[in-house]
Design a protein around this motif. Structure first.
Motif, PDB file in Angstrom:
ATOM      1  N   LEU A 174       0.850  -1.176   0.000  1.00 37.17           N
ATOM      2  CA  LEU A 174       0.000   0.000   0.000  1.00 37.17           C
ATOM      3  C   LEU A 174       0.893   1.236   0.000  1.00 37.17           C
ATOM      4  O   LEU A 174       2.028   1.178   0.452  1.00 37.17           O
ATOM      5  CB  LEU A 174      -0.884   0.031   1.255  1.00 37.17           C
ATOM      6  CG  LEU A 174      -1.683  -1.224   1.593  1.00 37.17           C
ATOM      7  CD1 LEU A 174      -2.413  -1.034   2.922  1.00 37.17           C
ATOM      8  CD2 LEU A 174      -2.665  -1.562   0.487  1.00 37.17           C
ATOM      9  N   TYR A 175       0.358   2.341  -0.503  1.00 35.45           N
ATOM     10  CA  TYR A 175       1.133   3.572  -0.389  1.00 35.45           C
ATOM     11  C   TYR A 175       0.201   4.762  -0.263  1.00 35.45           C
ATOM     12  O   TYR A 175      -0.961   4.715  -0.654  1.00 35.45           O
ATOM     13  CB  TYR A 175       2.090   3.751  -1.569  1.00 35.45           C
ATOM     14  CG  TYR A 175       1.462   4.199  -2.877  1.00 35.45           C
ATOM     15  CD1 TYR A 175       1.422   5.556  -3.226  1.00 35.45           C
ATOM     16  CD2 TYR A 175       0.938   3.279  -3.783  1.00 35.45           C
ATOM     17  CE1 TYR A 175       0.873   5.974  -4.427  1.00 35.45           C
ATOM     18  CE2 TYR A 175       0.392   3.689  -4.989  1.00 35.45           C
ATOM     19  CZ  TYR A 175       0.354   5.040  -5.305  1.00 35.45           C
ATOM     20  OH  TYR A 175      -0.200   5.448  -6.494  1.00 35.45           O
ATOM     21  N   HIS A 176       0.748   5.829   0.329  1.00 36.81           N
ATOM     22  CA  HIS A 176      -0.017   7.068   0.452  1.00 36.81           C
ATOM     23  C   HIS A 176       0.815   8.229  -0.066  1.00 36.81           C
ATOM     24  O   HIS A 176       1.925   8.476   0.402  1.00 36.81           O
ATOM     25  CB  HIS A 176      -0.419   7.343   1.907  1.00 36.81           C
ATOM     26  CG  HIS A 176      -1.147   8.647   2.051  1.00 36.81           C
ATOM     27  ND1 HIS A 176      -2.442   8.820   1.615  1.00 36.81           N
ATOM     28  CD2 HIS A 176      -0.752   9.854   2.548  1.00 36.81           C
ATOM     29  CE1 HIS A 176      -2.823  10.061   1.849  1.00 36.81           C
ATOM     30  NE2 HIS A 176      -1.806  10.712   2.408  1.00 36.81           N
ATOM     31  N   ASN A 177       0.283   8.896  -1.059  1.00 37.31           N
ATOM     32  CA  ASN A 177       0.790  10.158  -1.589  1.00 37.31           C
ATOM     33  C   ASN A 177      -0.387  11.116  -1.696  1.00 37.31           C
ATOM     34  O   ASN A 177      -1.542  10.714  -1.560  1.00 37.31           O
ATOM     35  CB  ASN A 177       1.379   9.963  -3.000  1.00 37.31           C
ATOM     36  CG  ASN A 177       2.786   9.414  -2.979  1.00 37.31           C
ATOM     37  OD1 ASN A 177       3.192   8.727  -2.049  1.00 37.31           O
ATOM     38  ND2 ASN A 177       3.542   9.690  -4.020  1.00 37.31           N
ATOM     39  N   LEU A 191      -2.902   2.724  -3.975  1.00 38.51           N
ATOM     40  CA  LEU A 191      -2.983   4.037  -3.343  1.00 38.51           C
ATOM     41  C   LEU A 191      -4.143   4.038  -2.356  1.00 38.51           C
ATOM     42  O   LEU A 191      -5.276   3.708  -2.703  1.00 38.51           O
ATOM     43  CB  LEU A 191      -3.196   5.119  -4.406  1.00 38.51           C
ATOM     44  CG  LEU A 191      -3.436   6.544  -3.901  1.00 38.51           C
ATOM     45  CD1 LEU A 191      -2.208   7.080  -3.179  1.00 38.51           C
ATOM     46  CD2 LEU A 191      -3.819   7.467  -5.064  1.00 38.51           C
ATOM     47  N   VAL A 192      -3.854   4.403  -1.103  1.00 33.25           N
ATOM     48  CA  VAL A 192      -4.882   4.409  -0.055  1.00 33.25           C
ATOM     49  C   VAL A 192      -4.788   5.705   0.740  1.00 33.25           C
ATOM     50  O   VAL A 192      -3.808   6.450   0.647  1.00 33.25           O
ATOM     51  CB  VAL A 192      -4.731   3.197   0.894  1.00 33.25           C
ATOM     52  CG1 VAL A 192      -4.931   1.889   0.149  1.00 33.25           C
ATOM     53  CG2 VAL A 192      -3.362   3.227   1.598  1.00 33.25           C
ATOM     54  N   PHE A 194      -4.326   7.928   4.207  1.00 34.81           N
ATOM     55  CA  PHE A 194      -3.333   7.787   5.271  1.00 34.81           C
ATOM     56  C   PHE A 194      -3.855   6.889   6.388  1.00 34.81           C
ATOM     57  O   PHE A 194      -3.138   6.029   6.904  1.00 34.81           O
ATOM     58  CB  PHE A 194      -2.950   9.165   5.811  1.00 34.81           C
ATOM     59  CG  PHE A 194      -1.844   9.138   6.827  1.00 34.81           C
ATOM     60  CD1 PHE A 194      -0.630   8.524   6.552  1.00 34.81           C
ATOM     61  CD2 PHE A 194      -2.001   9.739   8.066  1.00 34.81           C
ATOM     62  CE1 PHE A 194       0.410   8.500   7.480  1.00 34.81           C
ATOM     63  CE2 PHE A 194      -0.975   9.733   9.004  1.00 34.81           C
ATOM     64  CZ  PHE A 194       0.224   9.108   8.707  1.00 34.81           C
ATOM     65  N   ASP A 195      -5.119   7.068   6.741  1.00 34.74           N
ATOM     66  CA  ASP A 195      -5.703   6.234   7.792  1.00 34.74           C
ATOM     67  C   ASP A 195      -5.718   4.759   7.397  1.00 34.74           C
ATOM     68  O   ASP A 195      -5.433   3.878   8.225  1.00 34.74           O
ATOM     69  CB  ASP A 195      -7.128   6.690   8.111  1.00 34.74           C
ATOM     70  CG  ASP A 195      -7.149   7.922   9.004  1.00 34.74           C
ATOM     71  OD1 ASP A 195      -6.064   8.382   9.410  1.00 34.74           O
ATOM     72  OD2 ASP A 195      -8.251   8.431   9.298  1.00 34.74           O
ATOM     73  N   GLU A 196      -6.044   4.476   6.139  1.00 29.76           N
ATOM     74  CA  GLU A 196      -6.037   3.087   5.668  1.00 29.76           C
ATOM     75  C   GLU A 196      -4.634   2.504   5.728  1.00 29.76           C
ATOM     76  O   GLU A 196      -4.447   1.332   6.099  1.00 29.76           O
ATOM     77  CB  GLU A 196      -6.575   3.011   4.240  1.00 29.76           C
ATOM     78  CG  GLU A 196      -8.062   3.252   4.105  1.00 29.76           C
ATOM     79  CD  GLU A 196      -8.518   3.261   2.662  1.00 29.76           C
ATOM     80  OE1 GLU A 196      -9.381   2.433   2.308  1.00 29.76           O
ATOM     81  OE2 GLU A 196      -8.006   4.094   1.883  1.00 29.76           O
ATOM     82  N   LEU A 197      -3.654   3.314   5.352  1.00 27.39           N
ATOM     83  CA  LEU A 197      -2.263   2.858   5.409  1.00 27.39           C
ATOM     84  C   LEU A 197      -1.900   2.445   6.827  1.00 27.39           C
ATOM     85  O   LEU A 197      -1.318   1.375   7.055  1.00 27.39           O
ATOM     86  CB  LEU A 197      -1.333   3.973   4.927  1.00 27.39           C
ATOM     87  CG  LEU A 197       0.152   3.618   4.824  1.00 27.39           C
ATOM     88  CD1 LEU A 197       0.454   3.071   3.438  1.00 27.39           C
ATOM     89  CD2 LEU A 197       1.036   4.833   5.113  1.00 27.39           C
TER      90      LEU A 197
END
Length: 319
Positions: A174-177, A191-192, A194-197
């Motif tokens: 998973l990643y968050h940008n 792409l998820v 921030f909370d999901e990450l």
């Protein structure tokens, strides 16, 4: 008048020689000890170019003195040590060293994840201090990386190189940008938010640049959202983390462990609150520290300086 180049730490002498053909070169003669602030301020006054390290704060005070300065060549991917707004206002070019350190830094991040998961530092200490009493079923039992979910905060070049290494471990990535990353193409990474990450990851890697938006992203609230079996790994910048919140999260079992190569204020000493915590893997900012990579970084810094002072465009400008 011969143009002056200031280098704030001793570097590869072949790189220095490239500059000495056409310029006056002033080099602080130490590898390990930073140039003192007073010396830096004195030497930068008439410098046309400066090669800096993360240890130098190139702030408004420095830039107001540097009336002849054309280029700041920073030996790092990050550039949070430089006042970009003031540099831009004074038409000073700022460059960094992206790409050349990508694989080396990702390699260290992967090493840190494995070390944290398998309690390598703690196990080594037990053996070397003579406290190992023998084998038992759960002695130094850590956690597997294989098959786990790994979240990457900051899917840039380094984050993507780290993600590629996860393929052999059959991990879900998973990643968050802020938006979808071009680096994530062909990585089978999702792409998820921030909370999901935080909620879903067994390992969370911080590999983002430090900006006003990302500063102190990892605070008490963030750690509370992570699994209590999760490991936090930081190779970005220490400023991403509220350190006291991380200390509390690790000590109380809010998260399982942390592995850090960067700290809010560096260097840290033996009195730092993280030192001595058994589920902390601590390294002295060695993300890009291989001889080959550091040589390439230095060469890129020098080539950027040569380009600008000779009237050309830098290879890796910060924009």
């Amino acid at each position: 008048m011969t143009k002056k180049v200031l280098i704030t730490r001793m570097i590869n002498k072949e790189c220095i020689a490239k500059l000495e053909k056409d310029f006056e070169v002033v080099v602080w003669p130490e590898y390990e000890i930073p140039m003192p602030r007073e010396k830096f301020l004195e030497e930068v006054k008439d410098a046309h170019a400066v090669m800096t390290m993360l240890s130098e704060q190139v702030d408004e005070e420095v830039l107001s003195l540097a009336e002849n300065l054309h280029v700041i060549s920073n030996l790092a991917v990050g550039y949070d040590n430089i006042d970009l707004e003031t540099a831009k206002r004074k038409n000073i070019v700022v460059t960094n060293t992206p790409e050349v350190l990508t694989e080396t830094t990702a390699e260290l991040a992967f090493t840190m994840m494995l070390m944290s998961a398998r309690r390598v530092i703690e196990a080594n200490k037990e053996l070397t201090d003579g406290s190992w009493t023998g084998w038992s079923p759960y002695h130094m039992a850590g956690t597997d990386v294989y098959g786990k979910t790994v979240g990457i905060f900051g899917m840039g070049a380094i984050g993507a190189a780290f993600a590629r290494r996860l393929n052999g471990f059959d991990c879900k990535v998973l990643y968050h940008n802020r938006s979808e990353s071009d680096y994530a193409k062909n990585l089978n990474a999702d792409l998820v938010s921030f909370d999901e990450l935080l909620n879903q990851s067994d390992f969370v890697l911080c590999a983002a640049p430090l900006t006003s938006e990302t500063k102190h992203t990892f605070d008490k609230t963030a750690f509370e959202k992570m699994k209590n079996t999760a490991h936090f790994i930081n190779i970005g910048r220490g400023g991403h983390v509220v350190e006291n919140d991380l200390k509390n999260a690790v000590e109380t079992g809010e998260i399982a462990a942390a592995a850090l190569d960067v700290f809010d204020k560096e260097p840290i000493g033996s009195d730092h609150p993280f030192v001595g915590l058994k589920n902390m893997t601590l390294l002295p900012h060695i993300g890009s520290a291989s001889v080959d990579t550091r040589d390439k970084m230095m060469e890129l810094c020098i080539n950027n300086i040569l380009q600008v002072l000779n009237g050309g465009k830098p290879f890796t400008p910060v924009e």
